[in-house]
Motif scaffolding. Sequence first.
Motif, PDB file in Angstrom:
ATOM      1  N   ILE A 281      69.747  26.680  49.202  1.00  0.00           N
ATOM      2  CA  ILE A 281      71.028  28.373  49.835  1.00  0.00           C
ATOM      3  C   ILE A 281      72.555  27.646  49.617  1.00  0.00           C
ATOM      4  CG2 ILE A 281      71.217  29.708  51.724  1.00  0.00           C
ATOM      5  CD1 ILE A 281      67.952  29.762  52.130  1.00  0.00           C
ATOM      6  N   PHE A 282      72.520  26.962  50.144  1.00  0.00           N
ATOM      7  CA  PHE A 282      73.603  25.962  50.897  1.00  0.00           C
ATOM      8  C   PHE A 282      74.590  26.035  49.497  1.00  0.00           C
ATOM      9  CE2 PHE A 282      72.305  22.840  54.457  1.00  0.00           C
ATOM     10  CZ  PHE A 282      71.839  23.476  54.818  1.00  0.00           C
ATOM     11  N   LYS A 283      73.879  25.259  48.289  1.00  0.00           N
ATOM     12  CA  LYS A 283      74.470  25.512  47.104  1.00  0.00           C
ATOM     13  C   LYS A 283      75.043  26.849  46.882  1.00  0.00           C
ATOM     14  CE  LYS A 283      74.474  24.252  42.479  1.00  0.00           C
ATOM     15  NZ  LYS A 283      75.343  25.620  41.587  1.00  0.00           N
ATOM     16  N   LYS A 284      74.089  27.863  46.044  1.00  0.00           N
ATOM     17  CA  LYS A 284      74.388  29.442  46.781  1.00  0.00           C
ATOM     18  C   LYS A 284      75.518  29.597  47.687  1.00  0.00           C
ATOM     19  CE  LYS A 284      71.689  33.494  45.500  1.00  0.00           C
ATOM     20  NZ  LYS A 284      71.066  34.100  45.940  1.00  0.00           N
ATOM     21  N   ILE A 285      75.355  29.487  48.096  1.00  0.00           N
ATOM     22  CA  ILE A 285      76.967  29.633  49.693  1.00  0.00           C
ATOM     23  C   ILE A 285      78.326  29.178  49.351  1.00  0.00           C
ATOM     24  CG2 ILE A 285      77.422  29.841  51.661  1.00  0.00           C
ATOM     25  CD1 ILE A 285      74.963  30.181  52.705  1.00  0.00           C
ATOM     26  N   MET A 286      77.708  27.762  48.690  1.00  0.00           N
ATOM     27  CA  MET A 286      79.222  27.383  48.365  1.00  0.00           C
ATOM     28  C   MET A 286      79.934  27.941  47.125  1.00  0.00           C
ATOM     29  SD  MET A 286      80.775  25.335  50.770  1.00  0.00           S
ATOM     30  CE  MET A 286      81.541  25.128  50.268  1.00  0.00           C
ATOM     31  N   ASP A 287      78.798  28.076  46.228  1.00  0.00           N
ATOM     32  CA  ASP A 287      79.444  28.718  44.342  1.00  0.00           C
ATOM     33  C   ASP A 287      80.241  29.890  44.431  1.00  0.00           C
ATOM     34  OD1 ASP A 287      78.598  26.728  43.243  1.00  0.00           O
ATOM     35  OD2 ASP A 287      76.368  27.327  43.105  1.00  0.00           O
ATOM     36  N   TYR A 288      79.644  31.142  45.384  1.00  0.00           N
ATOM     37  CA  TYR A 288      79.742  32.603  46.046  1.00  0.00           C
ATOM     38  C   TYR A 288      81.165  32.499  47.032  1.00  0.00           C
ATOM     39  CZ  TYR A 288      80.612  37.263  48.605  1.00  0.00           C
ATOM     40  OH  TYR A 288      81.201  38.564  48.361  1.00  0.00           O
ATOM     41  N   VAL A 289      81.407  31.162  47.983  1.00  0.00           N
ATOM     42  CA  VAL A 289      82.724  30.844  48.869  1.00  0.00           C
ATOM     43  C   VAL A 289      83.940  31.107  47.747  1.00  0.00           C
ATOM     44  CG1 VAL A 289      83.079  30.027  50.483  1.00  0.00           C
ATOM     45  CG2 VAL A 289      81.721  31.321  50.815  1.00  0.00           C
ATOM     46  N   ILE A 290      83.555  29.979  47.191  1.00  0.00           N
ATOM     47  CA  ILE A 290      84.290  29.993  46.162  1.00  0.00           C
ATOM     48  C   ILE A 290      84.795  30.501  44.913  1.00  0.00           C
ATOM     49  CG2 ILE A 290      85.025  27.175  44.362  1.00  0.00           C
ATOM     50  CD1 ILE A 290      83.284  25.999  45.930  1.00  0.00           C
ATOM     51  N   ASN A 291      83.795  30.884  44.255  1.00  0.00           N
ATOM     52  CA  ASN A 291      83.998  31.829  42.655  1.00  0.00           C
ATOM     53  C   ASN A 291      84.365  33.423  43.221  1.00  0.00           C
ATOM     54  OD1 ASN A 291      84.004  29.015  41.604  1.00  0.00           O
ATOM     55  ND2 ASN A 291      82.014  29.559  41.903  1.00  0.00           N
ATOM     56  N   CYS A 292      84.056  33.997  44.166  1.00  0.00           N
ATOM     57  CA  CYS A 292      83.824  35.586  44.159  1.00  0.00           C
ATOM     58  C   CYS A 292      85.315  35.718  43.734  1.00  0.00           C
ATOM     59  CB  CYS A 292      82.876  36.004  44.835  1.00  0.00           C
ATOM     60  SG  CYS A 292      83.398  35.729  46.742  1.00  0.00           S
ATOM     61  N   SER A 293      85.578  36.985  43.745  1.00  0.00           N
ATOM     62  CA  SER A 293      87.239  37.532  43.387  1.00  0.00           C
ATOM     63  C   SER A 293      87.998  37.684  45.135  1.00  0.00           C
ATOM     64  CB  SER A 293      87.231  38.833  42.990  1.00  0.00           C
ATOM     65  OG  SER A 293      86.091  40.025  43.681  1.00  0.00           O
ATOM     66  N   ASN A 294      89.013  37.511  44.900  1.00  0.00           N
ATOM     67  CA  ASN A 294      89.940  37.787  46.803  1.00  0.00           C
ATOM     68  C   ASN A 294      89.649  39.199  46.952  1.00  0.00           C
ATOM     69  OD1 ASN A 294      91.111  35.658  46.717  1.00  0.00           O
ATOM     70  ND2 ASN A 294      92.632  35.452  45.568  1.00  0.00           N
ATOM     71  N   LYS A 295      89.103  40.697  45.886  1.00  0.00           N
ATOM     72  CA  LYS A 295      88.964  41.693  46.404  1.00  0.00           C
ATOM     73  C   LYS A 295      87.557  41.378  47.516  1.00  0.00           C
ATOM     74  CE  LYS A 295      88.234  46.505  45.472  1.00  0.00           C
ATOM     75  NZ  LYS A 295      88.628  46.922  43.778  1.00  0.00           N
ATOM     76  N   GLU A 296      86.430  41.249  46.758  1.00  0.00           N
ATOM     77  CA  GLU A 296      85.129  41.232  47.160  1.00  0.00           C
ATOM     78  C   GLU A 296      85.050  40.457  48.288  1.00  0.00           C
ATOM     79  OE1 GLU A 296      80.984  40.140  45.680  1.00  0.00           O
ATOM     80  OE2 GLU A 296      82.072  39.488  44.226  1.00  0.00           O
ATOM     81  N   TRP A 297      85.642  39.063  48.344  1.00  0.00           N
ATOM     82  CA  TRP A 297      85.480  38.187  49.723  1.00  0.00           C
ATOM     83  C   TRP A 297      86.776  39.131  51.179  1.00  0.00           C
ATOM     84  CZ3 TRP A 297      83.284  34.431  51.668  1.00  0.00           C
ATOM     85  CH2 TRP A 297      83.415  34.301  52.816  1.00  0.00           C
ATOM     86  N   ASN A 298      87.870  39.291  50.552  1.00  0.00           N
ATOM     87  CA  ASN A 298      88.254  40.136  51.815  1.00  0.00           C
ATOM     88  C   ASN A 298      87.615  41.240  51.942  1.00  0.00           C
ATOM     89  OD1 ASN A 298      90.555  38.694  51.232  1.00  0.00           O
ATOM     90  ND2 ASN A 298      91.616  40.144  50.391  1.00  0.00           N
ATOM     91  N   LEU A 299      86.285  42.233  51.562  1.00  0.00           N
ATOM     92  CA  LEU A 299      85.565  43.086  51.818  1.00  0.00           C
ATOM     93  C   LEU A 299      84.710  42.804  52.832  1.00  0.00           C
ATOM     94  CD1 LEU A 299      84.537  46.155  51.774  1.00  0.00           C
ATOM     95  CD2 LEU A 299      83.670  45.536  49.147  1.00  0.00           C
ATOM     96  N   GLU A 300      83.883  41.701  51.897  1.00  0.00           N
ATOM     97  CA  GLU A 300      82.736  41.351  52.617  1.00  0.00           C
ATOM     98  C   GLU A 300      83.020  40.921  54.072  1.00  0.00           C
ATOM     99  OE1 GLU A 300      79.682  40.505  52.042  1.00  0.00           O
ATOM    100  OE2 GLU A 300      80.144  42.140  50.090  1.00  0.00           O
ATOM    101  N   ALA A 301      83.925  39.451  54.240  1.00  0.00           N
ATOM    102  CA  ALA A 301      84.655  39.030  55.104  1.00  0.00           C
ATOM    103  C   ALA A 301      84.480  40.187  56.286  1.00  0.00           C
ATOM    104  CB  ALA A 301      86.044  37.908  54.723  1.00  0.00           C
ATOM    105  N   ASN A 302      85.655  41.017  56.322  1.00  0.00           N
ATOM    106  CA  ASN A 302      86.382  41.990  56.880  1.00  0.00           C
ATOM    107  C   ASN A 302      85.212  42.803  57.717  1.00  0.00           C
ATOM    108  OD1 ASN A 302      88.703  43.701  58.377  1.00  0.00           O
ATOM    109  ND2 ASN A 302      87.773  45.335  56.870  1.00  0.00           N
ATOM    110  N   THR A 303      84.048  43.140  56.540  1.00  0.00           N
ATOM    111  CA  THR A 303      82.964  43.897  57.498  1.00  0.00           C
ATOM    112  C   THR A 303      82.095  43.189  57.925  1.00  0.00           C
ATOM    113  OG1 THR A 303      82.587  45.214  54.937  1.00  0.00           O
ATOM    114  CG2 THR A 303      80.749  45.358  56.399  1.00  0.00           C
ATOM    115  N   VAL A 304      82.148  41.782  57.943  1.00  0.00           N
ATOM    116  CA  VAL A 304      80.694  41.259  58.445  1.00  0.00           C
ATOM    117  C   VAL A 304      82.014  40.351  59.563  1.00  0.00           C
ATOM    118  CG1 VAL A 304      79.630  39.181  58.967  1.00  0.00           C
ATOM    119  CG2 VAL A 304      79.360  40.339  57.056  1.00  0.00           C
ATOM    120  N   SER A 305      83.336  40.105  59.476  1.00  0.00           N
ATOM    121  CA  SER A 305      83.918  39.667  60.811  1.00  0.00           C
ATOM    122  C   SER A 305      83.996  41.083  61.736  1.00  0.00           C
ATOM    123  CB  SER A 305      85.106  38.896  60.124  1.00  0.00           C
ATOM    124  OG  SER A 305      85.867  40.302  59.851  1.00  0.00           O
ATOM    125  N   SER A 306      84.261  41.906  61.720  1.00  0.00           N
ATOM    126  CA  SER A 306      84.776  43.380  62.084  1.00  0.00           C
ATOM    127  C   SER A 306      83.811  43.634  63.607  1.00  0.00           C
ATOM    128  CB  SER A 306      84.752  44.656  61.788  1.00  0.00           C
ATOM    129  OG  SER A 306      83.601  44.648  61.018  1.00  0.00           O
TER     130      SER A 306
END
Length: 325
Positions: A281-306
């Motif tokens: 799971i650690f590896k899967k998370i790191m791969d996502y954090v590093i490789n996802c698009s800026n648009k997807e990251w901003n959407l996910e991070a904003n939704t959760v952090s809110s």
Amino acid sequence: KNGFNKFFFNNKLNYIKFSNSKIIITICDNDENFYKFKFFFKSLIFISIQNGYRTGENRDVFYRIQEKKIPKEKLWVDKIFCFGPDVKNVYKKFIEADVQVAGSIRNNFIKKVNILNYKKEITYLSIFKKNSHRYSTITNKNNEKFIQYRQYHKVDKIILKFLESYCKNNNFHLNILARSFNNNEDLKIEKLKNKKILKNYDYTFIEKKEELYGYNFINKHKSYIVNQDSTLGYELLSRLHRVAFFSIRGNVLNTHGFNFGWPSRFEDVGKFWTNIHDVRIFKKIMDYVINCSNKEWNLEANTVSSQIIKYDYNNSIIRTALNKY
């Protein structure tokens, strides 16, 4: 112990009395005694500002209020400024107050940086703190036994050994951002602890020179962040920085209150967090954090952090509210 507590409590009461202040503000929101002062000075304004991420464990105020069985009507302030909407409900449950979501007062002074290209670096946020970790205890889920806080270091070891392997395999450099301050005795112990875990690995140990050093270092250094459940980790998430949360202390030590985003109720595993100790799971998370698009990251991070922590640049919410008094 009770005598000393009473002495310090009365000393603070006298200080308030002779200060002639009209407004009393604390950033030590974790001190349940502050919420008793209003009963002695009903004409004064008492304000509490949340200064750190809260958990359900006994180092935090909510656990102690329950443990001491302090009724809500015995704890009172005029205003509490808290991180986010979910923890707001917990404050309202235990303390008589007007609770307003304002984010982290320190984090709100840091300008959001839109990083388009991160360096091939991962920075781990250390949570080491010698004194409290040596002498404090936590209970397991059934309140059957106590676990020394020094056992937290086994969680550091799990994460750091994974990061060593991940960085080697993916050609990343690993930094460890110290929690202890420069020229502090704790820093020597923290540095030695990490050296023992990563014996023959070439990493960089970053010493914290002042309170906001970590914030500024990360903004300038543009590295991916890994942490357990540090306040700085959540603050970075609110500014949409790429952060992985390995919130596995509860899973490893069989405790409650350390799950990602507490008191928010998220799944045990998400795109950039996990409550479960599993290197796959650690590896899967790191791969996502590093490789996802800026648009997807901003959407996910904003939704959760809110749900967890608001970002209010320059603390406009707190400034507006204080100007009314």
